[in-house]
Design an enzyme around this catalytic site. Structure first.
Site, short mmCIF file in Angstrom:
data_model
loop_
_atom_site.label_atom_id
_atom_site.label_comp_id
_atom_site.label_asym_id
_atom_site.label_seq_id
_atom_site.Cartn_x
_atom_site.Cartn_y
_atom_site.Cartn_z
N SER A 8 32.26 32.96 33.24
CA SER A 8 32.63 33.87 32.69
C SER A 8 32.45 32.72 30.88
O SER A 8 33.20 32.35 30.33
CB SER A 8 33.93 34.78 32.35
N HIS A 33 28.31 35.56 33.10
CA HIS A 33 29.10 36.23 33.45
C HIS A 33 29.33 36.64 31.43
O HIS A 33 29.82 35.69 31.14
CB HIS A 33 30.14 36.20 34.24
N ASP A 35 31.50 39.22 29.06
CA ASP A 35 32.25 39.77 28.92
C ASP A 35 32.02 41.01 28.02
O ASP A 35 32.81 40.03 26.90
CB ASP A 35 33.61 38.87 29.05
N MET A 37 33.40 43.61 25.25
CA MET A 37 34.38 44.35 25.08
C MET A 37 35.07 44.64 23.81
O MET A 37 34.40 44.87 22.69
CB MET A 37 36.03 43.90 25.00
N HIS A 66 28.80 42.66 31.82
CA HIS A 66 30.66 43.09 31.96
C HIS A 66 30.94 44.41 31.10
O HIS A 66 30.87 43.11 30.35
CB HIS A 66 31.34 42.13 32.53
N MET A 68 32.82 46.26 29.13
CA MET A 68 33.85 47.22 29.67
C MET A 68 33.72 48.01 28.21
O MET A 68 35.10 47.79 27.05
CB MET A 68 35.03 45.93 28.94
N MET A 138 37.31 44.27 40.33
CA MET A 138 38.76 43.31 39.33
C MET A 138 39.39 42.81 39.31
O MET A 138 40.18 43.59 40.19
CB MET A 138 39.01 44.19 37.91
N ASP A 177 36.48 39.76 39.62
CA ASP A 177 36.85 39.04 38.21
C ASP A 177 37.71 38.86 38.21
O ASP A 177 38.82 39.97 38.05
CB ASP A 177 35.24 39.91 37.32
C1 DX5 Z 1 38.90 39.98 31.61
C2 DX5 Z 1 37.31 38.87 32.31
C3 DX5 Z 1 37.20 38.37 33.18
C4 DX5 Z 1 37.60 36.59 32.56
C5 DX5 Z 1 37.66 36.15 33.10
O1 DX5 Z 1 38.77 41.25 31.44
O2 DX5 Z 1 36.29 40.42 32.49
O3 DX5 Z 1 35.38 37.81 33.35
O4 DX5 Z 1 37.16 36.65 31.54
O5 DX5 Z 1 38.60 35.25 33.26
P1 DX5 Z 1 39.77 34.10 34.18
O6 DX5 Z 1 38.54 33.89 35.05
O7 DX5 Z 1 40.71 32.87 33.67
O8 DX5 Z 1 40.63 35.01 34.64
ZN ZN Z 2 34.28 40.07 33.84
#
Ligand code: DX5
Ligand code: ZN
Length: 218
Positions: A8, A33, A35, A37, A66, A68, A138, A177
């Site tokens: 990620s 990956h 993320d 948000m 991903h 969010m 998750m 994840d």
């Molecule tokens: C959290 C994200 C993850 C996060 C994982 O909301 O969706 O992808 O980056 O990070 P680690 O591996 O540090 O838990």
């Molecule tokens: Zn993620």
């Protein structure tokens, strides 16, 4: 099943993203990956389709986006145009619209994936199993990297994998994840996941290549 590692970029240096994804590819990552948000579905804001578009030329690896976000359907086209290869949408955001949205994503020739949060039961994505190219579970509360893996996720993975097998989709990718480490990767895979997202574990590693390979169980 083939174990795939999806670092990620949330844990990466945002000022140097192109070089980072290049390095991840050289170190043996299978997917990148991303993320996304929106400050609504989860409190933080990270980046959107523009980032995906800008890192696209730096790697041939699939970009695993991903979302969010509270209204993922309004962003799907932008991510497709930006070069996304996989788009994951949360059932908590889409509700009954999840399956139709997976279909829409697939019409763009992009892989479609449905995500559930830790407090959402596995049953809530059973109806996505037929349509989805991947399921994302998750294992931390979405929004932040560096959290601890929630152990109840393992039972959820077992339930999902066995539902997939019973329904002729035993080969479906199941991604996990959050909080994935070299120590817990083995039991996560044993529980039924085959795609592991890892942020802090990969970016804190002294030897990124060795860590990615150990996460894969090599
Ligand atoms: C959290 C994200 C993850 C996060 C994982 O909301 O969706 O992808 O980056 O990070 P680690 O591996 O540090 O838990
Ligand atoms: Zn993620």
């Amino acid at each position: 099943m083939n174990i795939k590692i999806a670092p990620s970029i949330l844990a990466a240096d945002f000022a140097n993203m192109g070089e980072t994804v290049k390095k991840l590819e050289q170190c043996g990552a299978d997917l990148i990956h991303c993320d996304v948000m929106d400050g609504n579905f989860v409190p933080p804001i990270t980046f959107g389709a523009q980032m995906v578009k800008q890192i696209r030329p730096f790697t041939l690896l699939p970009l695993d986006c991903h979302l969010m976000t509270l209204h993922p359907q309004t962003h799907v086209e932008d991510f497709v145009k930006a070069g996304a290869d996989v788009i994951s949408v949360h059932v908590e955001a889409c509700g009954k619209n999840t399956v139709p949205l997976l279909r829409e994503i697939k019409q763009y020739n992009v892989k479609a994936s449905a995500v559930i949060n830790p407090e959402t039961d596995a049953e809530q994505i059973f109806d996505c199993v037929e349509e989805a190219d991947m399921l994302l579970v998750m294992s931390v509360h979405p929004g932040w990297g560096g959290q601890k893996f929630i152990p109840e996720t393992l039972a959820k993975l077992e339930k999902l994998r066995s539902f997939c097998v019973k329904n002729g989709r035993g080969d479906l990718d199941i991604e996990v994840d959050g909080g994935v480490t070299e120590e817990n990767a083995g039991e996560i895979v044993a529980a039924g996941a085959n795609v592991l997202v890892a942020g802090s574990t990969v970016f804190r590693a002294a030897d990124m290549r060795a860590t990615i390979s150990r996460l894969r169980g090599e």
